[in-house]
Every structure is written in C-alpha cells, then in structure tokens.
Design a protein around this motif. Structure first.
Motif, PDB file in Angstrom:
ATOM      1  N   GLY A  73       0.837  -1.198   0.000  1.00  0.00           N
ATOM      2  CA  GLY A  73       0.000   0.000   0.000  1.00  0.00           C
ATOM      3  C   GLY A  73       0.868   1.241   0.000  1.00  0.00           C
ATOM      4  O   GLY A  73       2.054   1.174   0.323  1.00  0.00           O
ATOM      5  N   PRO A  74       0.270   2.391  -0.339  1.00  0.00           N
ATOM      6  CA  PRO A  74       1.059   3.621  -0.472  1.00  0.00           C
ATOM      7  C   PRO A  74       1.650   4.092   0.852  1.00  0.00           C
ATOM      8  O   PRO A  74       1.157   3.739   1.924  1.00  0.00           O
ATOM      9  CB  PRO A  74       0.048   4.639  -1.011  1.00  0.00           C
ATOM     10  N   SER A  75       2.685   4.903   0.758  1.00  0.00           N
ATOM     11  CA  SER A  75       3.358   5.433   1.939  1.00  0.00           C
ATOM     12  C   SER A  75       2.361   6.152   2.846  1.00  0.00           C
ATOM     13  O   SER A  75       1.517   6.919   2.382  1.00  0.00           O
ATOM     14  CB  SER A  75       4.440   6.410   1.471  1.00  0.00           C
ATOM     15  N   GLY A  76       2.445   5.890   4.129  1.00  0.00           N
ATOM     16  CA  GLY A  76       1.598   6.577   5.101  1.00  0.00           C
ATOM     17  C   GLY A  76       0.262   5.901   5.363  1.00  0.00           C
ATOM     18  O   GLY A  76      -0.535   6.384   6.177  1.00  0.00           O
ATOM     19  N   CYS A  77      -0.001   4.761   4.702  1.00  0.00           N
ATOM     20  CA  CYS A  77      -1.308   4.113   4.885  1.00  0.00           C
ATOM     21  C   CYS A  77      -1.354   3.266   6.154  1.00  0.00           C
ATOM     22  O   CYS A  77      -2.410   2.732   6.502  1.00  0.00           O
ATOM     23  CB  CYS A  77      -1.681   3.271   3.666  1.00  0.00           C
TER      24      CYS A  77
HETATM   25  N1  LIG Z   1       5.535   7.790  16.021  1.00  0.00           N
HETATM   26  C1  LIG Z   1       4.493   8.339  15.383  1.00  0.00           C
HETATM   27  N2  LIG Z   1       3.786   9.337  15.961  1.00  0.00           N
HETATM   28  C2  LIG Z   1       2.716   9.893  15.327  1.00  0.00           C
HETATM   29  N3  LIG Z   1       2.286   9.520  14.124  1.00  0.00           N
HETATM   30  C3  LIG Z   1       2.956   8.540  13.500  1.00  0.00           C
HETATM   31  C4  LIG Z   1       4.087   7.902  14.091  1.00  0.00           C
HETATM   32  N4  LIG Z   1       4.548   6.965  13.234  1.00  0.00           N
HETATM   33  C5  LIG Z   1       3.742   7.015  12.159  1.00  0.00           C
HETATM   34  N5  LIG Z   1       2.787   7.957  12.310  1.00  0.00           N
HETATM   35  C6  LIG Z   1       1.722   8.311  11.348  1.00  0.00           C
HETATM   36  O1  LIG Z   1       0.894   7.181  11.154  1.00  0.00           O
HETATM   37  C7  LIG Z   1       0.502   7.076   9.774  1.00  0.00           C
HETATM   38  C8  LIG Z   1       0.933   5.728   9.236  1.00  0.00           C
HETATM   39  O2  LIG Z   1       2.361   5.680   9.207  1.00  0.00           O
HETATM   40  P1  LIG Z   1       3.168   4.348   8.877  1.00  0.00           P
HETATM   41  O3  LIG Z   1       4.596   4.629   9.133  1.00  0.00           O
HETATM   42  O4  LIG Z   1       2.539   3.224   9.583  1.00  0.00           O
HETATM   43  O5  LIG Z   1       2.882   4.195   7.313  1.00  0.00           O
HETATM   44  P2  LIG Z   1       3.511   3.156   6.269  1.00  0.00           P
HETATM   45  O6  LIG Z   1       2.373   2.585   5.500  1.00  0.00           O
HETATM   46  O7  LIG Z   1       4.409   2.215   6.970  1.00  0.00           O
HETATM   47  O8  LIG Z   1       4.351   4.112   5.313  1.00  0.00           O
HETATM   48  P3  LIG Z   1       5.731   3.839   4.533  1.00  0.00           P
HETATM   49  O9  LIG Z   1       5.359   2.992   3.356  1.00  0.00           O
HETATM   50  O10 LIG Z   1       6.181   5.201   4.122  1.00  0.00           O
HETATM   51  O11 LIG Z   1       6.683   3.174   5.475  1.00  0.00           O
HETATM   52  C9  LIG Z   1       1.163   8.262   9.068  1.00  0.00           C
HETATM   53  O12 LIG Z   1       0.208   9.308   9.005  1.00  0.00           O
HETATM   54  C10 LIG Z   1       2.296   8.623   9.987  1.00  0.00           C
HETATM   55  O13 LIG Z   1       2.635   9.994   9.875  1.00  0.00           O
END
Ligand SMILES: Nc1ncnc2c1ncn2[C@@H]1O[C@H](COP(=O)(O)OP(=O)(O)OP(=O)(O)O)[C@@H](O)[C@H]1O
Ligand SMILES: [Mg+2]
Length: 259
Positions: free
Chosen positions: A37-41
C-alpha cells in the motif's frame, strides 16, 4: 512452532490520531503474508501492533483484539516482553549491535542466565540460528569479529538469525530488503521461502515483484487522504490480488497507476 494470528476490528492510535481503522484479518501459520500500500497508509503501524511494539511510543494505543492461536496479546496480565519473544521483528535497516561480535549479536535476545545454557549449548544455538539465516558458512571463521563488519545483506541475515535464536512463532519484517542490493535481496527472499516451513511470516514491502514472489497472501492497505486513517482494502491470495483483484483501488495500485 508457527502460530495463527487473528485480528479483530483493530483501531490503532497515536494519541488522538486514528492512524489505522477497523482491520480484521487472519494470518495463517507456515505461510508468508505481504502488506502493501502507499506510503503513510499504516503498514508499519499495523505491523507493530502484532507484537506490541506500537505501545512503546508515548500516547500510542490500540482498540480491538490480536489473538495468537486464540490468546489475546493485549489481554490483562500479558507481558509485552514475552509477546515480543513469540513474535519477533526484523527492521528496514539492519541494526546489529555495533559493539558486539557476530556471536554475541545472534545470542543478544537469548536470556543466557535464566536458561543456564552451557558454552556448547550456546555454540550450537548460534550455529543453528546462523545456519537458519543462511549465514553460517560466511561467518563461521569470524564469529568473534564485530557484527558491524559484515556487508549490508549479511547484517540483515544476522538480524534474522538474532530474531530466530529466541525460537519465535511469528516473524514480522518491515521492508527488510529496502536497504539491500538485488543479490542480497534475492538471498533474503530465498531465506523467507525456507523460513515459512517453520514460522508465520509477515512482510511489508513496496516492491510488487517481491510481494508476488515471496508471499502466499497479500493485504492491500490504502488511505483516503492526509489525516485520514489507513484501512485494509483487500486481502486475498497473492495470485488473485495481482491478477484479478476485487477492488479497483487494488488493481490501480498493483498495476502502478498510483501510489
Ligand atoms: N511515532 C508516530 N507518531 C505519530 N504519528 C505517527 C508515528 N509513526 C507514524 N505515524 C503516522 O501514522 C501514519 C501511518 O504511518 P506508517 O509509518 O505506519 O505508514 P507506512 O504505510 O508504513 O508508510 P511507509 O510505506 O512510508 O513506510 C502516518 O500518518 C504517519 O505519519
Ligand atoms: Mg512503513
């Protein structure tokens, strides 16, 4: 070894921010499940709830259930340290302990005092874990050299050896190959294929070829917009997700039309 994970209606928060909403899924033992899934999901966020690593962040919490062979990981009295022994984790960047030797790194998570292991027992455990991570032959003559002296791909296999040394039931891997070259990546993928005989494996990856090569089942997560929670959109056999997914968003993502 190797247990089933069942997630029921999980919400994941950072303080008041709902990062992941309403996830339910079953993760089968002796199989590889990919999260895409896309970054940040919320892939990493959700992954970390499966071994209670999420809650080490101040203000972070979950609602809902995560069951490991029927036992609630978040039940009253459950020790998160023991949960993390059963559900091991490998991170995006290899993170061996820099001041420790290769051997010490492998045994770092093993409680040597409690288990009263003899030197030959620990030697066996180190060898078995390094062999399990396909690293033994490359390091057997330098076990007392620093783990930080290995190549990136070797360091990542050392971290996998460290994770399996404590005999977990489940291995979580968050983009374990993203810092590696293609040859090391294939070595890790081959290793994952072998490890699934014994462990329940979950891998987050941005690499669609990797998801289709290594996983049996694939979960597609998506997010409607900034500030919105990530959601599980579709979860099915990997072949189905990459050929005839049920949801248009899944099809758009796996065919590279967005993300
Ligand atoms: N320690 C934290 N404190 C607050 N918000 C967070 C924290 N870590 C992640 N988030 C937020 O939670 C949401 C999901 O982030 P997450 O890192 O799980 O995404 P991801 O799917 O793993 O992205 P990526 O593919 O870029 O690694 C995002 O909006 C992110 O900014
Ligand atoms: Mg992530």
């Amino acid at each position: 070894m190797s247990k089933r994970i069942e997630v029921n209606d999980l919400n994941v928060y950072y303080s008041s921010f709902l990062a992941v909403e309403g996830v339910s899924m079953n993760i089968e033992p002796r199989s590889v499940t990919a999260f895409i899934g896309p970054s940040g999901c919320g892939k990493s966020t959700f992954l970390r709830t499966l071994n209670r690593m999420h809650e080490v962040i101040p203000g972070a919490r979950v609602e809902g259930e995560v069951l490991l062979d029927g036992d609630d990981l978040y039940g009253p009295g459950v020790d998160p340290v023991l949960v993390r022994r059963q559900v091991g984790m490998v991170f995006q960047r290899p993170n061996p302990f820099p001041t420790m030797s290769i051997r010490e790194n492998v045994l770092a998570g093993v409680n040597l005092n409690n288990r009263k292991l003899s030197k030959s027992d620990t030697d066996d455990l180190a060898e078995r874990s390094l062999s399990g991570a396909n690293l033994w032959n490359e390091v057997k003559d330098r076990l007392d050299k620093p783990g930080s002296g290995l190549s990136g791909g070797q360091q990542q296999r050392l971290c996998i050896a460290r994770a399996i040394a404590v005999s977990p039931e489940v291995l979580l891997m968050d983009e374990p190959c993203s810092a590696l070259d293609p040859i090391s990546t294939l070595a890790i993928e081959d290793l994952i294929d072998e490890l699934k005989q014994e462990y329940t494996i979950v891998i987050v990856t941005h690499n669609m070829q990797q998801a289709s090569r290594v996983s049996d089942r694939t979960a597609f997560f998506n997010i409607a917009g900034t500030g919105k929670p990530g959601k599980l959109i579709e979860f099915d056999d990997t072949k189905k997700i990459f050929s005839t997914p049920a949801e248009k968003a899944t099809e758009d993502y796996v065919s590279g039309r967005f993300g």
